[in-house]
Write an enzyme that holds these catalytic residues in place. Structure first.
Site: not given
Ligand code: S3P
Length: 442
Positions: A27, A32, A100, A173, A175, A326, A353, A402
């Site tokens: 993912k 990206r 997210g 993070s 992200q 995760d 999350k 998840r």
């Protein structure tokens, strides 16, 4: 993307899982690959792209900002990029669904382009904190108005030229790191991210692969300085996306827990910044063999052969958390059937999350009769020593893929069936999860 009909489903004690499966593309890498292809000058081709709702949200957003994005076949996509600096103003709000990663990384891209974009998402995403990207992107000059608490819906008005920044990450993070680096792509001069704790490095690898001038310097204490030179020209690429270790995780644990199982999972990405779960499960006594280790698309990959094993509880070093951030929901299920106690700490990020994964996992584990205690930053679980858990409960998935998949696996090793109130969210990251499971049971 935001409205779906609930799809409840029961999972019951399973026959041994046997066979070979290939899991869908990663993912993080899929997001990206679409973003950078859309910013390159020319035509890129991606194979093995994850076609889950989260990645499709990224594709739709990049299309709305001018990129040509076409699906040519199963996981095969062709992207005509607009070039860094040339993203167009989207005409409508960008619907991020549950994702997210799409939201935070795209906010970074918009922040240094002369465009304005509104971001909206589902109930889960609209409850998640965006202040962590609003802070650095505002320092770079973006004008961001968010809903109370720094949440979606929000509007980003980009600034071009943006102001380069040296930013020390206040939390581990990838992200946030990626949002700043992507904003840096169209910012004059050097943008730097200082990362005290290493997180997944797919952005760094791929930016370099596309020809960006990006350097990484590591201090003796492990702190990383990632510097990108802006106003970059990205060259189109051919990208092969490896299988997602975070999706493989559910089948690794299922095969370890269901007696008699022997499963081979092909083409699993094993980037060291993602491979924490495999190491932890091996340390718990899991029989996981890495076969045919190789490189795919600049990422380490192997086939995993996983056989049913007696697991032992473990105390997990908080230092490994970013490399399996995760994977804790499914690790907790493994711990519930291990012999002895598993102790986890340093998991505060799990509370922000797709759901509060500590609270939701603790409640669900209790509901299926596992022994669990919730602390501020982790769970303590006393396992059954391999016996099935009682089960016989309905689990609220809270729009968190998840959580749904973790309790589906729990159902396979429960005395009474476990019902998931809604399996629809699984399509965000793993659309064929149930089909693969049924194949291994047949
Ligand atoms: C991701 C980073 C992680 C992870 C998420 C994907 C990414 O989030 O939980 O599923 O692709 O960069 P954080 O970086 O916020 O921990």
């Amino acid at each position: 993307m935001t409205d779906q009909t609930a799809r409840p489903r029961r999972f019951s004690a399973s026959a041994p899982l046997k066979g070979r499966i290939a899991i869908p593309g990663d993912k993080s890498i899929s997001h990206r690959s679409l973003m950078l292809s859309a910013l390159a000058v020319g035509t890129s081709r991606v194979t093995g792209l994850l076609e889950g709702h989260d990645v499709l949200a990224t594709a739709a957003a990049m299309r709305a900002m001018g990129a040509g994005i076409e699906r040519w076949g199963d996981g095969e996509w062709v992207i005509d990029g607009v070039g860094v600096g040339a993203l167009l103003q989207p005409r409508e709000a960008l619907d991020m669904g549950n994702s997210g990663t799409s939201t935070r990384l795209l906010m970074g891209l918009v922040a240094s382009h002369p465009i304005t974009a509104t971001f909206v998402g589902d109930a889960s995403l609209s409850g998640r904190p965006m202040g962590r990207v609003i802070d650095p992107l505002s320092q770079m000059g973006a004008d961001i108005s968010a809903s109370p608490g720094g949440r979606l819906p929000l509007m980003v008005r980009g600034l071009a030229p943006a102001i380069p920044l040296a930013y020390r990450l206040p939390m581990a993070s990838a992200q946030v790191k990626s949002a700043v680096l992507l904003a840096g792509l169209n910012t004059p001069g050097i943008t730097e991210v200082i990362e005290p704790v290493p997180t997944r490095d797919h952005s760094e690898r791929m930016l370099r692969g596309f020809g960006a001038d990006l350097s990484v310097e590591t201090e003796p204490d492990g702190t990383r300085h990632i510097r990108i030179r802006g106003e970059a020209e990205l060259k189109p690429q051919t990208i092969v996306v490896p299988g997602d270790p975070s999706s493989a995780a559910f089948f690794i644990v299922a095969a370890l827990l269901v007696p008699g199982s022997d499963v081979t999972i092909a083409n699993v990405g094993l980037n060291p910044t993602r491979a924490g779960l495999v190491e932890v499960l091996q340390a718990m006594g899991g029989d996981i063999a890495l076969l045919d280790a190789r490189e795919v698309g600049g990422e380490p990959v192997a086939d995993l052969r996983v056989r049913h094993s007696a697991l032992k509880g473990i105390e997990i070093d908080p230092a490994v958390v970013p490399s399996m951030v995760d994977e804790f929901p499914i690790l907790f299920i493994a711990a519930a059937l291990a012999e002895g106690r598993t102790v986890t700490t340093g998991l505060d990020e799990l509370r922000v999350k797709e759901s509060d994964r500590l609270a939701v996992m603790a409640a669900g584990l209790q509901a299926i009769g596992a022994r669990v205690e919730e602390s501020e930053d982790g769970l303590i679980i006393d396992g059954t020593g391999g016996d099935p858990v009682p089960g016989g409960a309905t689990i609220a998935g809270h729009l968190d893929h998840r959580i749904c998949m973790s309790f589906a696996v729990a159902g396979l090793v429960s005395k009474a069936p476990v019902e998931i109130d809604d399996m629809a969210p699984v399509a965000t990251s793993f659309p064929n999860f149930e089909a693969l499971l049924e194949g291994l049971q047949a």
